[in-house]
Design an enzyme around this catalytic site. Structure first.
Site, mmCIF file in Angstrom:
data_model
loop_
_atom_site.group_PDB
_atom_site.id
_atom_site.type_symbol
_atom_site.label_atom_id
_atom_site.label_comp_id
_atom_site.label_asym_id
_atom_site.label_seq_id
_atom_site.Cartn_x
_atom_site.Cartn_y
_atom_site.Cartn_z
ATOM 1 N N LYS A 38 0.838 -1.210 0.000
ATOM 2 C CA LYS A 38 0.000 0.000 0.000
ATOM 3 C C LYS A 38 0.873 1.261 0.000
ATOM 4 O O LYS A 38 2.077 1.183 0.288
ATOM 5 C CB LYS A 38 -0.911 -0.004 1.236
ATOM 6 C CG LYS A 38 -0.157 0.025 2.558
ATOM 7 C CD LYS A 38 -1.054 -0.341 3.731
ATOM 8 C CE LYS A 38 -0.286 -0.332 5.039
ATOM 9 N NZ LYS A 38 -1.018 -1.021 6.114
ATOM 10 N N ARG A 91 -9.987 0.107 15.700
ATOM 11 C CA ARG A 91 -9.902 1.025 14.571
ATOM 12 C C ARG A 91 -10.812 0.520 13.457
ATOM 13 O O ARG A 91 -11.686 1.220 12.984
ATOM 14 C CB ARG A 91 -8.445 1.132 14.096
ATOM 15 C CG ARG A 91 -8.223 2.159 13.010
ATOM 16 C CD ARG A 91 -6.776 2.193 12.543
ATOM 17 N NE ARG A 91 -6.351 0.919 11.952
ATOM 18 C CZ ARG A 91 -5.158 0.685 11.430
ATOM 19 N NH1 ARG A 91 -4.238 1.644 11.437
ATOM 20 N NH2 ARG A 91 -4.860 -0.479 10.911
ATOM 21 N N TYR A 113 18.976 28.526 7.957
ATOM 22 C CA TYR A 113 17.796 29.290 8.368
ATOM 23 C C TYR A 113 17.703 29.361 9.892
ATOM 24 O O TYR A 113 17.944 28.368 10.588
ATOM 25 C CB TYR A 113 16.523 28.608 7.851
ATOM 26 C CG TYR A 113 16.267 28.844 6.380
ATOM 27 C CD1 TYR A 113 16.158 30.130 5.857
ATOM 28 C CD2 TYR A 113 16.116 27.761 5.518
ATOM 29 C CE1 TYR A 113 15.910 30.327 4.496
ATOM 30 C CE2 TYR A 113 15.864 27.952 4.167
ATOM 31 C CZ TYR A 113 15.757 29.235 3.659
ATOM 32 O OH TYR A 113 15.516 29.427 2.327
ATOM 33 N N MET A 140 14.383 23.375 1.714
ATOM 34 C CA MET A 140 13.569 22.625 0.742
ATOM 35 C C MET A 140 14.435 21.742 -0.148
ATOM 36 O O MET A 140 14.079 20.605 -0.441
ATOM 37 C CB MET A 140 12.760 23.601 -0.123
ATOM 38 C CG MET A 140 11.799 22.899 -1.061
ATOM 39 S SD MET A 140 10.894 24.040 -2.109
ATOM 40 C CE MET A 140 9.781 24.811 -0.949
HETATM 41 C C1 LIG Z 1 -0.240 -2.049 6.730
HETATM 42 C C2 LIG Z 1 -0.800 -3.348 7.195
HETATM 43 C C3 LIG Z 1 0.035 -4.473 7.349
HETATM 44 C C4 LIG Z 1 1.540 -4.419 7.204
HETATM 45 O O1 LIG Z 1 2.098 -3.829 8.360
HETATM 46 P P1 LIG Z 1 3.691 -3.745 8.531
HETATM 47 O O2 LIG Z 1 3.893 -3.275 9.919
HETATM 48 O O3 LIG Z 1 4.177 -2.785 7.512
HETATM 49 O O4 LIG Z 1 4.211 -5.106 8.289
HETATM 50 C C5 LIG Z 1 -0.572 -5.672 7.658
HETATM 51 N N1 LIG Z 1 -1.909 -5.765 7.848
HETATM 52 C C6 LIG Z 1 -2.730 -4.695 7.738
HETATM 53 C C7 LIG Z 1 -4.185 -4.869 7.979
HETATM 54 C C8 LIG Z 1 -2.200 -3.457 7.422
HETATM 55 O O5 LIG Z 1 -3.017 -2.398 7.340
#
Ligand SMILES: *Cc1c(COP(=O)(O)O)cnc(C)c1O
Length: 361
Positions: A35, A131, A256, A304
């Site tokens: 993701k 959640r 800065y 930046m």
């Molecule tokens: C993002 C996610 C993972 C992976 O988590 P990591 O800590 O990056 O291994 C696994 N299961 C769900 C439901 C997630 O949202």
């Protein structure tokens, strides 16, 4: 000379890290989480490399899954947050995506949908993170409704997500596992619980499917050093180069807001990477970088497009020398610790401006 910034991607390291996960959980199938543009690494590059090597992929939403299918990725892809509206289900069915059912609205959409073929579902149970997921005491009801629905294919997989698995002393993980085992006990379902910390540190959480993300990119998610994380190799190494050098006398400030002042005659290297390139602006004075392989501290605010580094103790630095911001030789989690965040955020926020370069090895 082109601007030298690169997020170098070591795909051999990625394959190696899949092997680490498989060796830790030899009985489990591997769902690789890609993701958020594969945590900033580039989802198409990473998923193409993983296609065929892992048993399934996971993304947050259907847009991310469509991008991968369009690029020719053939593995099953789970939508971890399920669908956001009912009409996504037809696309999911058509493209072979698996959908998470997290709540009664998503279940209702599934039951009401007209889909070209049934969709494989994963039922998410809230075992304590609070959640997403259905209440633990409604697991069986949801499971029965999904498995008996003509729009669903096969038995749904039951899964949950840990809140604190990066802490090996966490009571919460033990409690979540207890709840999970109890709700799954009498259901004929495959199970899944382990994110990366679950894979690395909680063998009792491996079940039928592991769901590693962060660890596949070669970084340890554990709060403290863990022996099972030692074999991981970083996939992304963020590099830049020195573009200017100067001597700064004692008492003179750099950058800065004059936030760093020379306490001795200092050699300052200007490096052409900044928050516009994914290097965090909140990195404080003293955050380490590697100049010609040697550690040197950040001196002055992150701009930046540039940072300034105290290279007084690094002999012979020249314009054009390579600077590593994180990756090989400098774990992103260590840099993140200085910034007050986690390595996940630093790689995930890497903007398109920084070219991803695949290195062969
Ligand atoms: C993002 C996610 C993972 C992976 O988590 P990591 O800590 O990056 O291994 C696994 N299961 C769900 C439901 C997630 O949202």
């Amino acid at each position: 000379m082109a601007r030298p910034n690169q997020a170098r991607l070591d795909l051999a390291a990625l394959r190696h890290n899949v092997g680490v996960a498989r060796a830790l959980a030899p009985q489990s199938k591997v769902m690789a989480v890609v993701k958020a543009n594969a945590y900033g690494h580039g989802a198409v590059t990473i998923a193409t490399e993983l296609d065929g090597l892992v048993d399934a992929l996971a993304v947050a939403c259907i847009e991310e899954a469509v991008e991968l299918r369009d690029a020719g990725v053939s593995a099953p892809i789970l939508l971890l947050e399920g669908v956001f509206e009912a009409r996504e289900l037809a696309t999911a069915a058509q493209l072979g995506f698996w959908v998470s059912i997290d709540n009664e609205w998503q279940l209702q959409w599934l039951e009401d949908a007209i889909v070209p073929e049934p969709v494989h579902c994963w039922l998410k149970v809230d075992t304590g993170m609070h959640r997403l997921g259905v209440a633990a005491n409604r697991t069986e009801e949801f499971f029965r409704r999904i498995e008996s629905n003509a729009n669903s294919s096969g038995e749904p997989v039951i899964y949950t997500h840990f809140a604190s698995a990066d802490d090996v002393a966490s009571e919460q993980t033990r409690q979540q596992l207890q709840v999970f085992d109890a709700v799954c006990a009498n259901l004929p379902a495959q199970r899944s619980a382990a994110n990366s910390p679950g894979v690395l540190a909680w063998p009792e959480a491996h079940y039928d499917w592991i769901r590693p993300g962060y660890m596949l990119y070669g970084n340890s998610p554990m709060a403290a050093p863990h022996p099972n994380a030692q074999a991981l190799q970083p996939v992304m190494t963020l590099t830049s180069a020195v573009i200017s050098l100067r001597d700064v006398p004692t008492g003179e400030a750099v950058g800065y807001a004059a936030s760093w002042t020379a306490s001795r005659p200092s050699r300052i290297a200007t490096v052409t990477i900044g928050y516009g390139d994914g290097y965090p602006r909140l990195a404080p004075n003293g955050t380490p970088v590697l100049v010609n392989g040697q550690r040197a501290p950040l001196a002055g605010r992150v701009s930046m497009d540039m940072i300034t580094v105290d290279v007084t103790d690094v002999p012979g630095v020249r314009v054009g020398d390579t600077v590593v911001l994180w990756g090989d030789g400098l774990p992103v989690a260590e840099v993140a610790g200085h910034v007050g965040t986690i390595g996940y955020e630093l790689t995930t926020r890497m903007p398109a401006r920084t070219p991803r370069i695949i290195i062969e090895r």
